[in-house]
Design an enzyme around this catalytic site. Structure first.
Site, mmCIF file in Angstrom:
data_model
loop_
_atom_site.group_PDB
_atom_site.id
_atom_site.type_symbol
_atom_site.label_atom_id
_atom_site.label_comp_id
_atom_site.label_asym_id
_atom_site.label_seq_id
_atom_site.Cartn_x
_atom_site.Cartn_y
_atom_site.Cartn_z
ATOM 1 N N GLN A 1 0.905 -1.606 0.015
ATOM 2 C CA GLN A 1 -0.001 -0.122 -0.138
ATOM 3 C C GLN A 1 0.552 1.237 -0.028
ATOM 4 O O GLN A 1 0.540 2.214 -0.494
ATOM 5 C CB GLN A 1 -1.204 -0.179 1.266
ATOM 6 C CG GLN A 1 -2.042 -0.970 1.143
ATOM 7 C CD GLN A 1 -3.029 -1.458 0.511
ATOM 8 O OE1 GLN A 1 -3.657 -0.433 -0.131
ATOM 9 N NE2 GLN A 1 -2.429 -2.281 -0.635
ATOM 10 N N HIS B 1 1.436 3.159 -3.429
ATOM 11 C CA HIS B 1 0.754 3.469 -3.919
ATOM 12 C C HIS B 1 1.057 5.443 -3.966
ATOM 13 O O HIS B 1 1.381 5.830 -5.390
ATOM 14 C CB HIS B 1 -0.303 4.273 -4.008
ATOM 15 C CG HIS B 1 -1.662 2.298 -3.986
ATOM 16 N ND1 HIS B 1 -1.142 2.343 -5.142
ATOM 17 C CD2 HIS B 1 -1.740 1.458 -3.481
ATOM 18 C CE1 HIS B 1 -2.312 0.709 -5.681
ATOM 19 N NE2 HIS B 1 -2.429 0.973 -4.341
ATOM 20 N N GLU C 1 -9.717 0.750 5.271
ATOM 21 C CA GLU C 1 -10.180 0.175 3.597
ATOM 22 C C GLU C 1 -9.456 -1.514 3.802
ATOM 23 O O GLU C 1 -10.051 -2.473 3.263
ATOM 24 C CB GLU C 1 -9.320 0.966 2.893
ATOM 25 C CG GLU C 1 -9.393 0.531 1.390
ATOM 26 C CD GLU C 1 -7.974 1.093 0.444
ATOM 27 O OE1 GLU C 1 -8.235 1.212 -0.949
ATOM 28 O OE2 GLU C 1 -7.146 2.071 0.711
ATOM 29 N N HIS C 2 -8.286 -1.661 3.791
ATOM 30 C CA HIS C 2 -8.185 -3.372 3.930
ATOM 31 C C HIS C 2 -7.544 -4.254 4.936
ATOM 32 O O HIS C 2 -6.799 -3.541 5.583
ATOM 33 C CB HIS C 2 -6.443 -3.807 2.726
ATOM 34 C CG HIS C 2 -6.872 -2.940 1.350
ATOM 35 N ND1 HIS C 2 -6.401 -1.785 1.105
ATOM 36 C CD2 HIS C 2 -7.130 -3.448 0.100
ATOM 37 C CE1 HIS C 2 -6.530 -1.330 -0.220
ATOM 38 N NE2 HIS C 2 -7.082 -2.676 -0.629
ATOM 39 N N ASP D 1 -6.355 -7.151 -4.944
ATOM 40 C CA ASP D 1 -7.168 -6.199 -5.836
ATOM 41 C C ASP D 1 -6.659 -6.796 -7.263
ATOM 42 O O ASP D 1 -7.788 -5.653 -8.062
ATOM 43 C CB ASP D 1 -5.201 -5.240 -5.756
ATOM 44 C CG ASP D 1 -5.396 -4.145 -4.231
ATOM 45 O OD1 ASP D 1 -6.439 -3.968 -4.490
ATOM 46 O OD2 ASP D 1 -4.020 -3.625 -4.725
ATOM 47 N N HIS E 1 -54.727 14.444 1.027
ATOM 48 C CA HIS E 1 -54.410 13.021 1.231
ATOM 49 C C HIS E 1 -55.294 12.242 2.136
ATOM 50 O O HIS E 1 -55.299 10.902 1.431
ATOM 51 C CB HIS E 1 -53.270 12.425 1.980
ATOM 52 C CG HIS E 1 -51.994 13.018 1.334
ATOM 53 N ND1 HIS E 1 -52.121 14.611 1.030
ATOM 54 C CD2 HIS E 1 -51.001 12.063 1.421
ATOM 55 C CE1 HIS E 1 -50.477 14.756 0.306
ATOM 56 N NE2 HIS E 1 -50.125 13.022 0.604
#
Length: 460
Positions: A286, A289, A354-355, A388, A447
């Site tokens: 990670q 990235h 996230e992971h 991934d 109504h």
């Protein structure tokens, strides 16, 4: 004199009196976009909405250096996809097909579990249910040029296809090498930038309908508002830079969007039984990235944390993206000593990563304690990188703690649900008085009367 590149993730211990403050400081990340970017994006969106194709062509030339006489020169065809697929090495073709098959199988199972219409009739014959229908047309943003992600194309296009979306429109920037943001120097007919063949081959495998070599805020605007050439879509998904994220945020409401994603994250929950090299590399996966990516290890074994740091020191110099990894780990990484795996699980829930890798001998023991994560990877052999690319579940995941209330991209993101109500004559007699009473209480007489007119006692 050269210096040795080092990665020193922050060492923390939950036993420290300053842990809470140090922990929060390391987690902090601001999603605020630069004011100049926001204003520029607003100007681009307004210009594309006003001038359509002409504005898209102008910005594509300016930002990507890709000059074209018209939008037709920027549209990719099915023949382009097939040619790219045929041109890539056989190993890549096989990998694309295998990954696509697994991603499709997973999302087909997801559709069967939660994506079908249903209905029932109650005792008075009234039908109640839900009709599930796909979106008509979606836009997929795929990063292009040197930052190309065919895996993201598969993860966005395949669930849309499984959901039943009829038109999948891809936009992918193909900048000219050496182009600058102030304008391109290519000839007016040179409408070909840095196309990534693996991305186009993935489009062939995934079933993309149409594609345009445009990117940035102008591509988001074209998809959201439509131009003479680019069809207007119902929803836009896919990752992008700060300009793309800002544009998606601004067009939400005109179209749907998947999410506003922050930097990538991994949290490894380890009991000390996994080879430390494996965990170090997972943290790298990670960190490579970008410099804002976050990699965290939670572990109750201090000696194991030392071993992981030693692995980081030994493995880092051989990594092609070592400088990015080092900056990420030094700036946002952390190796946290916990009192127990139970405490580590509780901290993981606070982070909502996230992971989340559960790298332990018995991952099923800890999985019930884990409530918040985009994706949970169970066991030492389940590296995040498999998710991934080819495991099957979607890799478009909530970041920045939003896994507390949001979910991975899936078939459900490309469907909408309509309630079905068919009231029988007998059912009207039961429901009418209830509705009328509540409507009168709200001061909505029409109504109430609409319900009462259907009562048997009201019939002439």
């Amino acid at each position: 004199m050269t210096t040795t590149l080092q990665a020193r993730p922050l060492r923390l211990s939950t036993a420290s009196p300053t842990f809470e403050a140090d922990f929060q400081a390391r987690l902090h990340w601001s999603a605020d976009t630069d004011a100049a970017i926001e204003q520029r994006v607003a100007d681009i969106l307004a210009d594309v909405q006003r001038r359509g194709d002409a504005a898209v062509l102008e910005y594509t030339a300016r930002f990507d250096g890709l000059c074209a006489p018209g939008m037709a020169a920027l549209e990719l065809t099915q023949a382009d996809f097939k040619a790219a697929f045929d041109a890539i090495p056989e190993a890549q073709r096989d990998a694309l097909r295998a990954a696509a098959k697994r991603v499709r199988s997973y999302h087909e199972a997801q559709k069967k579990a939660s994506g079908e219409s249903w209905s029932y009739r109650d005792e008075d014959g009234t039908l109640l249910g839900q009709k599930v229908t796909p979106l008509d047309r979606v836009g997929i943003y795929v990063p292009g040029g040197k930052a190309a992600y065919p895996s993201s194309l598969l993860m966005n296009a395949i669930p849309a296809h499984v959901a039943g979306v009829q038109e999948i429109i891809m936009v992918v920037p193909t900048p000219v090498r050496g182009s600058v943001a102030t304008g391109g120097s290519g000839a007016a007919t040179a409408a070909r930038g840095e196309r990534n063949e693996l991305v186009l081959a993935a489009a062939c495998v995934a079933g993309v309908t149409r594609a345009f070599t445009i990117g940035g805020a102008q591509a988001v605007a074209a998809l959201a508002y439509g131009t003479a050439t680019v069809p207007r879509v119902d929803k836009i998904t896919g990752p992008g830079n700060a300009y793309v994220a800002s544009a998606k945020k601004r067009v939400f409401g005109t179209v749907g969007i998947d999410m506003i994603a922050g930097p990538s994250e991994i949290l490894v929950l380890a009991d000390g039984t996994t080879p430390p090299d494996w965990v170090a590399m997972d943290l790298f996966s990670q960190a490579e990235h970008d410099e804002l990516a976050q990699s965290i290890l939670l572990c109750p074994d201090a000696a194991y944390i030392d071993a992981v740091q030693a692995s980081i020191d030994r493995l880092l110099p051989a990594m092609p993206r070592a400088e990015i990894i080092a900056k990420s780990l030094n700036g946002r990484g952390a190796l946290i000593l916990t009192e127990s795996m139970e405490q580590a699980s509780a901290i993981s829930n606070r982070i909502a990563p996230e992971h989340l890798e559960v790298s332990s001998r018995d991952p099923r023991r800890w999985e019930p304690l884990l409530r918040h994560a985009g994706a949970i990877f169970l066991g030492a052999y389940t590296s995040e990188s498999l998710g991934d690319y080819c495991a099957g579940p979607n890799h478009v995941l909530p970041t920045s703690g939003t896994a507390r209330f949001s979910s991975p991209l899936g078939v459900y993101d490309f469907q909408k649900r309509s309630s079905l109500i068919e009231v029988s004559p007998a059912g009207a007699q039961v429901l009418g008085p209830i509705a009328a009473t509540l409507a009168y209480g709200e001061g909505l007489q029409a109504h109430a009367r609409a319900a009462e007119l259907r009562l048997d006692s009201e019939k002439k």
